[in-house]
Structure formats: structure tokens, C-alpha cells
Design a protein around this motif. Sequence first.
Motif, PDB file in Angstrom:
ATOM      1  N   ALA A  61      42.008 -17.988  84.102  1.00 48.77           N
ATOM      2  CA  ALA A  61      43.298 -18.677  84.141  1.00 48.77           C
ATOM      3  C   ALA A  61      44.418 -17.806  83.580  1.00 48.77           C
ATOM      4  N   THR A  62      44.120 -17.052  82.541  1.00 44.92           N
ATOM      5  CA  THR A  62      45.119 -16.173  81.936  1.00 44.92           C
ATOM      6  C   THR A  62      45.463 -15.025  82.877  1.00 44.92           C
ATOM      7  N   LEU A  63      44.437 -14.439  83.496  1.00 44.68           N
ATOM      8  CA  LEU A  63      44.685 -13.355  84.435  1.00 44.68           C
ATOM      9  C   LEU A  63      45.497 -13.834  85.633  1.00 44.68           C
ATOM     10  N   ARG A  64      45.163 -15.009  86.130  1.00 43.19           N
ATOM     11  CA  ARG A  64      45.915 -15.556  87.261  1.00 43.19           C
ATOM     12  C   ARG A  64      47.375 -15.794  86.871  1.00 43.19           C
ATOM     13  N   ALA A  65      47.612 -16.312  85.673  1.00 45.81           N
ATOM     14  CA  ALA A  65      48.983 -16.542  85.220  1.00 45.81           C
ATOM     15  C   ALA A  65      49.744 -15.228  85.071  1.00 45.81           C
ATOM     16  N   THR A  66      49.052 -14.196  84.628  1.00 45.60           N
ATOM     17  CA  THR A  66      49.689 -12.894  84.438  1.00 45.60           C
ATOM     18  C   THR A  66      50.180 -12.312  85.758  1.00 45.60           C
TER      19      THR A  66
ATOM     20  N   GLY B  18      50.697 -14.072  88.641  1.00 40.11           N
ATOM     21  CA  GLY B  18      51.574 -14.973  89.375  1.00 40.11           C
ATOM     22  C   GLY B  18      51.203 -15.169  90.840  1.00 40.11           C
ATOM     23  N   ASP B  19      52.197 -15.031  91.712  1.00 43.56           N
ATOM     24  CA  ASP B  19      52.008 -15.292  93.138  1.00 43.56           C
ATOM     25  C   ASP B  19      51.001 -14.346  93.774  1.00 43.56           C
ATOM     26  N   ALA B  20      50.815 -13.176  93.198  1.00 49.71           N
ATOM     27  CA  ALA B  20      49.876 -12.205  93.775  1.00 49.71           C
ATOM     28  C   ALA B  20      48.422 -12.592  93.516  1.00 49.71           C
ATOM     29  N   ALA B  21      48.183 -13.488  92.567  1.00 50.54           N
ATOM     30  CA  ALA B  21      46.825 -13.758  92.093  1.00 50.54           C
ATOM     31  C   ALA B  21      45.917 -14.359  93.154  1.00 50.54           C
ATOM     32  N   ASP B  22      46.465 -15.168  94.049  1.00 46.23           N
ATOM     33  CA  ASP B  22      45.626 -15.867  95.018  1.00 46.23           C
ATOM     34  C   ASP B  22      44.801 -14.915  95.876  1.00 46.23           C
ATOM     35  N   ALA B  23      45.336 -13.765  96.174  1.00 51.02           N
ATOM     36  CA  ALA B  23      44.626 -12.812  97.031  1.00 51.02           C
ATOM     37  C   ALA B  23      43.887 -11.737  96.244  1.00 51.02           C
ATOM     38  N   MET B  24      43.976 -11.787  94.914  1.00 52.17           N
ATOM     39  CA  MET B  24      43.425 -10.707  94.099  1.00 52.17           C
ATOM     40  C   MET B  24      41.978 -10.951  93.705  1.00 52.17           C
ATOM     41  N   THR B  25      41.343  -9.869  93.247  1.00 57.50           N
ATOM     42  CA  THR B  25      39.999  -9.912  92.689  1.00 57.50           C
ATOM     43  C   THR B  25      40.101  -9.714  91.182  1.00 57.50           C
ATOM     44  N   PHE B  26      39.330 -10.498  90.418  1.00 53.18           N
ATOM     45  CA  PHE B  26      39.370 -10.416  88.959  1.00 53.18           C
ATOM     46  C   PHE B  26      37.961 -10.318  88.386  1.00 53.18           C
ATOM     47  N   ILE B  27      37.815  -9.469  87.406  1.00 52.57           N
ATOM     48  CA  ILE B  27      36.643  -9.472  86.526  1.00 52.57           C
ATOM     49  C   ILE B  27      37.117 -10.067  85.207  1.00 52.57           C
ATOM     50  N   ALA B  28      36.707 -11.300  84.928  1.00 53.21           N
ATOM     51  CA  ALA B  28      37.168 -12.026  83.743  1.00 53.21           C
ATOM     52  C   ALA B  28      36.031 -12.170  82.728  1.00 53.21           C
ATOM     53  N   GLU B  29      36.407 -12.579  81.527  1.00 56.47           N
ATOM     54  CA  GLU B  29      35.438 -12.886  80.464  1.00 56.47           C
ATOM     55  C   GLU B  29      34.465 -11.725  80.241  1.00 56.47           C
ATOM     56  N   ASN B  30      35.013 -10.498  80.221  1.00 58.27           N
ATOM     57  CA  ASN B  30      34.220  -9.292  79.972  1.00 58.27           C
ATOM     58  C   ASN B  30      33.060  -9.122  80.940  1.00 58.27           C
TER      59      ASN B  30
ATOM     60  N   ARG C  41      36.959 -13.362  93.742  1.00 58.40           N
ATOM     61  CA  ARG C  41      37.731 -12.621  94.741  1.00 58.40           C
ATOM     62  C   ARG C  41      38.452 -13.614  95.643  1.00 58.40           C
ATOM     63  N   ALA C  42      39.766 -13.534  95.676  1.00 50.91           N
ATOM     64  CA  ALA C  42      40.602 -14.429  96.492  1.00 50.91           C
ATOM     65  C   ALA C  42      40.225 -15.892  96.266  1.00 50.91           C
ATOM     66  N   GLY C  43      40.014 -16.252  95.008  1.00 54.97           N
ATOM     67  CA  GLY C  43      39.720 -17.627  94.644  1.00 54.97           C
ATOM     68  C   GLY C  43      38.287 -18.053  94.819  1.00 54.97           C
ATOM     69  N   VAL C  44      37.423 -17.172  95.315  1.00 53.93           N
ATOM     70  CA  VAL C  44      36.022 -17.503  95.564  1.00 53.93           C
ATOM     71  C   VAL C  44      35.138 -16.753  94.555  1.00 53.93           C
ATOM     72  N   GLU C  45      34.216 -17.471  93.933  1.00 60.65           N
ATOM     73  CA  GLU C  45      33.337 -16.855  92.950  1.00 60.65           C
ATOM     74  C   GLU C  45      32.409 -15.839  93.607  1.00 60.65           C
ATOM     75  N   VAL C  46      32.391 -14.636  93.059  1.00 59.65           N
ATOM     76  CA  VAL C  46      31.460 -13.596  93.486  1.00 59.65           C
ATOM     77  C   VAL C  46      30.214 -13.618  92.621  1.00 59.65           C
ATOM     78  N   ALA C  47      30.404 -13.816  91.303  1.00 55.77           N
ATOM     79  CA  ALA C  47      29.279 -13.848  90.375  1.00 55.77           C
ATOM     80  C   ALA C  47      29.718 -14.512  89.076  1.00 55.77           C
ATOM     81  N   SER C  48      28.756 -15.154  88.410  1.00 56.56           N
ATOM     82  CA  SER C  48      29.011 -15.687  87.071  1.00 56.56           C
ATOM     83  C   SER C  48      27.691 -15.703  86.315  1.00 56.56           C
ATOM     84  N   ASP C  49      27.785 -15.742  85.001  1.00 52.76           N
ATOM     85  CA  ASP C  49      26.590 -15.692  84.162  1.00 52.76           C
ATOM     86  C   ASP C  49      26.836 -16.541  82.919  1.00 52.76           C
TER      87      ASP C  49
END
Length: 271
Positions: A53-58, A60-72, A78-86
Motif C-alpha cells: 500500500a505504501t509503495l502504491r501510494a508513493t 501514484g497513478d503509475a502504480a496500477d501497471a507497475m511491479t512491486f517487491i514488497a515486505e522485503n 505485478r499490475a495488481g496481480v499477485e505473483v508470489a507471497s509467503d
Amino acid sequence: MGRVPHDIRLIAVDMDGTLLDASGNVPETLWGLLPRLEERDVTFVPASGRQLATLRATFGDAADAMTFIAENGAYVVRAGVEVASDALEPAVVARAVQRLRHLSAEGYDLGVVVCGKRSAYIERTDEAFRSQAAIYYAALEIVDDVLAIDDDVLKIAVYDFALAEDSVGRALDEIAETHRVVVSGQHWVDIMNPGVDKGVALRRLQAALDVTPAQTVAFGDYLNDLEMLDAADWSFAMHNAHPDVVARARHRAPSNVDHGVITTIEDLLAG
């Protein structure tokens, strides 16, 4: 730096001390760089101990199409779809929280953040701690008991008002025997499942995108970035990086204050 690659496909970038400037902001020049990377089919990936949520807020509008590695590395999207979680097992969460409560009773000045997929949760409510937690957790709930929440827990983050590497980081040896305990900042320690780190997350992303380490660039400055740097042939330690990161990376980049990520990417793209 040597000969630069002609086929960069993936760029993974730590946030604090790496991409963000001295004020904790994204450099303005990044916004013009992102569409150019997209045109070249290069995936730009913020990789952080921060929550999604913090990365998406950072971004902004670009976040919807972006890929994020969050929580270390515990959550890859990727683009709002989970690739992996643990997620951590509830029994592990309970054992870690109880240990941290015990340390607080012994005199350690700690704040505990239980990091779920939907939100982060805290019990401690004083402004000194809450203001620190709010920097990294845009979705943050105050609860009576963090062990009573109903959420998938991706990690437990601990804010130590002393220097974490020399304080709580050394007091969690029993948990470190079975789970990852990583110092992620001067005052932060994260507890995660074994096998969870930014490097594992980056390798999962490489597999999903059919990208090789030779096509991957990574930037980092602190101890939680080490494995991520190992997963990229083009690994850069920031000028302000921890000595262990400097020793591990293949290359150096200017400091975050000097917008080293941006200038280095520009050099790589220019060839």
C-alpha cells in the motif's frame, strides 16, 4: 563500470537510501524515465521492506501497471496481480510477538508492526513510534492485540529506538535459528519465513518474466539488499551503502542524495 549490457530487461531498486532522496521523496526525473523504460520493454521494480500500500501510494497513478517487491520479498505483485507471497504460520507470529513483548519488558525500547496483506497492525500508540511506522506503512491499524487480527501475516517488523544491528538484532537468536531475522535499516529488523528475501523474490520475478540475471540490474544500500544484488549480474551499491553491501556488489553508483539510481540507469541505457 565496464561494458554495459545491450539487453537490460529488469531493474530492481531499493527505496530508502537508494532511490529516494534525502527527504524521502522520489526524484522528479524518475517520472520521465519510467515511460522510456516501458518503451524499451524494461520492467522497473521498486523492491522494499515497505508494504504494498505504501509503495502504491508513493508511485501514484503509475502504480496500477507497475511491479512491486514488497515486505522485503514476502509479497510480489505485478499490475495488481499477485505473483508470489509467503505468509508466516500463526504459531510463529505468536512466538515472535511474545518474545518481543518479553524484550520490551526487559527494557528494550521496541515497537512491533505485524505486517499483513491487507494492512499493518500495531499496539503501541505513542507518537514517537507511530510516526516512524507511518513512514513505511500507509495502511496502518491500531489494535488492542496484534495476535487477534484476521489477516495473512507476511512479516513482523520491529522498530528499535537503539541501533537495531547492535540491539534487538542480537536478541532474536532463538527465532533466527528457524526463521529469517534481517536488519533492514538502522532501527528496523524484519522477521520472515526462511527463504524469504528480496533475492528470492527477484529470481521468482525473473522466472515469471523469462529474464536472466545477465539482463537484470539491481541497486541497494543496506543489508536486506544483499541477496537481491546477488540475483543481478549488474549489481550496484550506492555510494552511501553499508560496507557489506559495497563488498558484495559488482559496481558502485552515486549516492541517493545525488540521484545515483537515475544517473546510472541513464548511463546504462546510453551504452
